[in-house]
Enzyme design. Structure first.
Site, PDB file in Angstrom:
ATOM      1  N   ARG A  63      -8.532  -7.297  -8.513  1.00 20.74           N
ATOM      2  CA  ARG A  63      -9.344  -8.513  -8.717  1.00 20.74           C
ATOM      3  C   ARG A  63     -10.800  -8.077  -8.894  1.00 20.74           C
ATOM      4  O   ARG A  63     -11.107  -6.900  -8.761  1.00 20.74           O
ATOM      5  CB  ARG A  63      -9.255  -9.390  -7.477  1.00 20.74           C
ATOM      6  CG  ARG A  63      -9.619  -8.580  -6.239  1.00 20.74           C
ATOM      7  CD  ARG A  63      -9.748  -9.366  -4.978  1.00 20.74           C
ATOM      8  NE  ARG A  63      -9.725  -8.509  -3.817  1.00 20.74           N
ATOM      9  CZ  ARG A  63     -10.741  -7.840  -3.320  1.00 20.74           C
ATOM     10  NH1 ARG A  63     -11.915  -7.878  -3.914  1.00 20.74           N
ATOM     11  NH2 ARG A  63     -10.619  -7.073  -2.248  1.00 20.74           N
TER      12      ARG A  63
ATOM     13  N   LYS B  27       0.804  -1.218   0.000  1.00 25.95           N
ATOM     14  CA  LYS B  27       0.000   0.000   0.000  1.00 25.95           C
ATOM     15  C   LYS B  27       0.835   1.265   0.000  1.00 25.95           C
ATOM     16  O   LYS B  27       0.457   2.267  -0.595  1.00 25.95           O
ATOM     17  CB  LYS B  27      -0.943  -0.018   1.201  1.00 25.95           C
ATOM     18  CG  LYS B  27      -1.952  -1.168   1.096  1.00 25.95           C
ATOM     19  CD  LYS B  27      -3.263  -0.797   1.677  1.00 25.95           C
ATOM     20  CE  LYS B  27      -3.550  -1.370   2.987  1.00 25.95           C
ATOM     21  NZ  LYS B  27      -4.779  -0.880   3.561  1.00 25.95           N
TER      22      LYS B  27
ATOM     23  N   HIS C  15     -14.786  -2.008   8.996  1.00 22.72           N
ATOM     24  CA  HIS C  15     -14.138  -1.923   7.685  1.00 22.72           C
ATOM     25  C   HIS C  15     -14.567  -3.029   6.721  1.00 22.72           C
ATOM     26  O   HIS C  15     -13.940  -3.229   5.689  1.00 22.72           O
ATOM     27  CB  HIS C  15     -12.609  -1.905   7.808  1.00 22.72           C
ATOM     28  CG  HIS C  15     -12.108  -0.796   8.702  1.00 22.72           C
ATOM     29  ND1 HIS C  15     -12.373   0.523   8.440  1.00 22.72           N
ATOM     30  CD2 HIS C  15     -11.405  -0.820   9.849  1.00 22.72           C
ATOM     31  CE1 HIS C  15     -11.836   1.260   9.392  1.00 22.72           C
ATOM     32  NE2 HIS C  15     -11.255   0.481  10.260  1.00 22.72           N
TER      33      HIS C  15
ATOM     34  N   GLU D 104      -1.156   8.105   7.728  1.00 25.56           N
ATOM     35  CA  GLU D 104      -2.006   9.024   6.963  1.00 25.56           C
ATOM     36  C   GLU D 104      -2.773   9.904   7.937  1.00 25.56           C
ATOM     37  O   GLU D 104      -3.003   9.514   9.079  1.00 25.56           O
ATOM     38  CB  GLU D 104      -3.060   8.232   6.164  1.00 25.56           C
ATOM     39  CG  GLU D 104      -2.537   7.604   4.899  1.00 25.56           C
ATOM     40  CD  GLU D 104      -3.605   6.814   4.141  1.00 25.56           C
ATOM     41  OE1 GLU D 104      -3.267   6.254   3.106  1.00 25.56           O
ATOM     42  OE2 GLU D 104      -4.763   6.744   4.611  1.00 25.56           O
TER      43      GLU D 104
HETATM   44  P1  ADP Z   1      -7.927  -2.498   3.999  1.00 27.43           P
HETATM   45  O1  ADP Z   1      -7.042  -2.875   2.855  1.00 27.43           O
HETATM   46  O2  ADP Z   1      -7.491  -3.079   5.306  1.00 27.43           O
HETATM   47  O3  ADP Z   1      -9.377  -2.691   3.702  1.00 27.43           O
HETATM   48  P2  ADP Z   1      -8.077   0.357   3.386  1.00 27.43           P
HETATM   49  O4  ADP Z   1      -6.869   1.211   3.242  1.00 27.43           O
HETATM   50  O5  ADP Z   1      -8.791  -0.038   2.142  1.00 27.43           O
HETATM   51  O6  ADP Z   1      -7.677  -0.938   4.245  1.00 27.43           O
HETATM   52  O7  ADP Z   1      -9.117   1.041   4.350  1.00 27.43           O
HETATM   53  C1  ADP Z   1     -10.275   0.399   4.797  1.00 27.43           C
HETATM   54  C2  ADP Z   1     -11.276   1.407   5.319  1.00 27.43           C
HETATM   55  O8  ADP Z   1     -10.686   2.193   6.374  1.00 27.43           O
HETATM   56  C3  ADP Z   1     -11.734   2.429   4.288  1.00 27.43           C
HETATM   57  O9  ADP Z   1     -12.839   1.981   3.560  1.00 27.43           O
HETATM   58  C4  ADP Z   1     -12.115   3.603   5.168  1.00 27.43           C
HETATM   59  O10 ADP Z   1     -13.404   3.379   5.706  1.00 27.43           O
HETATM   60  C5  ADP Z   1     -11.102   3.526   6.291  1.00 27.43           C
HETATM   61  N1  ADP Z   1      -9.919   4.405   6.041  1.00 27.43           N
HETATM   62  C6  ADP Z   1      -8.790   4.089   5.373  1.00 27.43           C
HETATM   63  N2  ADP Z   1      -7.935   5.124   5.353  1.00 27.43           N
HETATM   64  C7  ADP Z   1      -8.500   6.127   6.037  1.00 27.43           C
HETATM   65  C8  ADP Z   1      -8.114   7.470   6.414  1.00 27.43           C
HETATM   66  N3  ADP Z   1      -6.931   7.986   6.081  1.00 27.43           N
HETATM   67  N4  ADP Z   1      -8.983   8.208   7.137  1.00 27.43           N
HETATM   68  C9  ADP Z   1     -10.176   7.695   7.519  1.00 27.43           C
HETATM   69  N5  ADP Z   1     -10.600   6.454   7.206  1.00 27.43           N
HETATM   70  C10 ADP Z   1      -9.787   5.668   6.486  1.00 27.43           C
END
Ligand code: ADP
Length: 454
Positions: free
Chosen positions: A292, A116, A235, A200
């Protein structure tokens, strides 16, 4: 076009791929575990091969065995579905070195997007907006504190190898940040064997909005519009819709352009998803790319009329996309509810068991994707997804009304499910107005549970 494809998955997605192959005159071989012997994909595939015990590591994650079966059964390509080996670069590589086509992007692309932090750096370099945060990896808890101070609290500490919401911790002040960093890293090390972390800014109560991408091997990249997946529990997505009720046309266009840029920068081939979070004030940020087919792909199919699995297979066979961006029209509104075998009243614990009887809803604008049949078993070894109910309407309200009707008709007898929970959600005033973000279920779960008791 391929003559024979191996499907390295189970349940509804295996069935989805089998049906698609049938319509393309492609023969199917499905691999399965001993627990899945009596399931619908095993019965409907042209050939089924049992590759091991129920535990995923002994069957659906056993790359070497799957490659071996593909070779022995004369398959030319492998469709990985989602989950299991679908984002595993070494599996894709093993197929490639045995002269088999992985239906998905190249191993290099999977690797690049699966990391990531690397994906984030690539996007930044290509001017796709990413969430403000650390420049590269963060090595120590002390560095985490210094960097977080610069970013400004709250922050979100994330694992570069993370997935499924694991390896992620928020920190709201300098007092919390070091502990949060250590906790997130420990979770990443135990979950993924990889403790590389980045930070982040935590965007408070964002929307999760993603774009479906198709890219062929000739460099043509198109987007099939957006999906709003903000209704999540821990999530994990529960309800998805297309198009998002939040986006203005202007913002949608801007995000779509960024999504195409992101996929092009990744050198993408196949079907993929660019995930963004969108702040309350409409700023959007890339968070990750999924390389995917997604569980929620049918809502996009419903509003575009494009069969995404068919396109995946055609692209893998080296064919050009049969359409251009201008040919794609988003029409109407679609919603998907993920019906799980779980007990909402007991913290949504999985509820595996025998299903005595099932009845799926039907009617105009209703589609059910499921491998369940009366008498089948929902296995404790796998994901609790039982049925995806997808409805389409001319407008959002029509779709919601159809979803209510469909959920009322759906019967899964023998296990606990979230059907009633989803049904009641379809009456929530904020949901009806399309006013929701990723905090929706935190806010309303108790409300809906109390309502269920009445
Ligand atoms: P994973 O791969 O574990 O699913 P993601 O990076 O896709 O992780 O994030 C999953 C969820 O977490 C997102 O859909 C969002 O709801 C929340 N999220 C991710 N990054 C942030 C952020 N910087 N601020 C707030 N919520 C976030």
């Amino acid at each position: 076009m391929f003559k024979r494809i191996l499907i390295a998955n189970r349940g509804e997605i295996a069935l989805r791929v089998i049906r698609c192959c049938r319509s393309l005159d492609i023969e199917t071989v499905v691999v399965h575990s001993s627990a899945d012997r009596d399931t619908l994909p095993v019965k409907l595939a042209d050939r089924a091969v049992c590759i091991g015990d129920p535990s995923p590591k002994d069957s659906y994650l056993d790359a070497a065995k799957i490659v071996d079966v593909a070779l022995k059964t004369g398959c030319e390509a492998v469709h990985p579905g989602y989950g299991f080996l679908s984002e595993n670069a070494s599996f894709a590589r093993a197929l490639e070195s045995n002269g088999l086509k992985f239906i998905g992007p190249s191993p290099e692309t999977i690797e690049r997007m699966g990391d990531k932090e690397a994906a984030r750096s690539l996007m930044k370099k290509n001017k796709v907006p990413v969430v403000p945060g650390s420049d590269g990896l963060v090595e120590t808890a002390k560095d985490a504190r210094e960097i977080s101070e610069k970013i400004g609290y709250p922050v979100l500490i994330k694992a570069s190898a993370g997935g499924g919401g694991r390896g992620m911790r928020p920190a709201y002040s300098s007092r919390e940040v070091e502990k949060a960093f250590e906790e997130a890293r420990a979770e990443a090390v135990s979950g993924f064997g990889d403790g590389r972390m980045y930070i982040e800014k935590l965007i408070e109560n964002p929307r999760h909005i993603e774009f479906q991408i198709l890219a062929d091997s000739k460099g043509h990249v198109v987007e099939l519009g957006d999906r709003d997946c903000s209704i999540q529990r821990r999530h994990q997505k529960m309800v998805e819709e297309a198009p998002s009720p939040f986006l203005t046309d202007k913002l949608r266009k801007k995000m779509a352009k960024a999504a195409v840029k992101a996929a092009s920068a990744a050198g993408y081939e196949g079907a993929g998803t660019i995930e963004f979070i969108v702040s309350q004030t409409g700023e959007f940020y890339f968070i990750e790319m999924n390389t995917r087919v997604q569980v929620e792909h049918p809502v996009t199919e419903a509003v575009t009329g494009i069969d995404i699995v068919r396109e995946q297979i055609r692209i893998a066979a080296g064919l050009n996309l049969g359409f251009k961006q201008d040919d794609i029209r988003v029409r109407g509104h679609a919603i998907e509810c993920r019906v799980n075998a779980e007990d909402p009243a007991r913290g949504f614990v999985p509820s595996p068991g025998n299903v005595n009887f099932v009845h799926f809803p039907d009617g105009i604008g209703v589609r059910c994707e499921s491998a369940l049949i009366s008498g089948s078993e929902i296995s404790p070894y796998y994901d609790s997804l039982a049925v995806k109910v997808i409805v389409t309407g001319n407008g959002r309200l029509e779709a919601i009304r159809r979803m209510r009707t469909a959920l009322e008709e759906l019967i899964i007898d023998g296990v606990h499910t979230n059907i009633e929970f989803l049904f009641l959600m379809m009456f929530n005033p904020d949901f009806l107005k399309g006013r929701y973000d990723t905090s929706f279920l935190e806010t309303y779960t108790d409300d809906i549970l109390n309502w269920m008791k009445e």
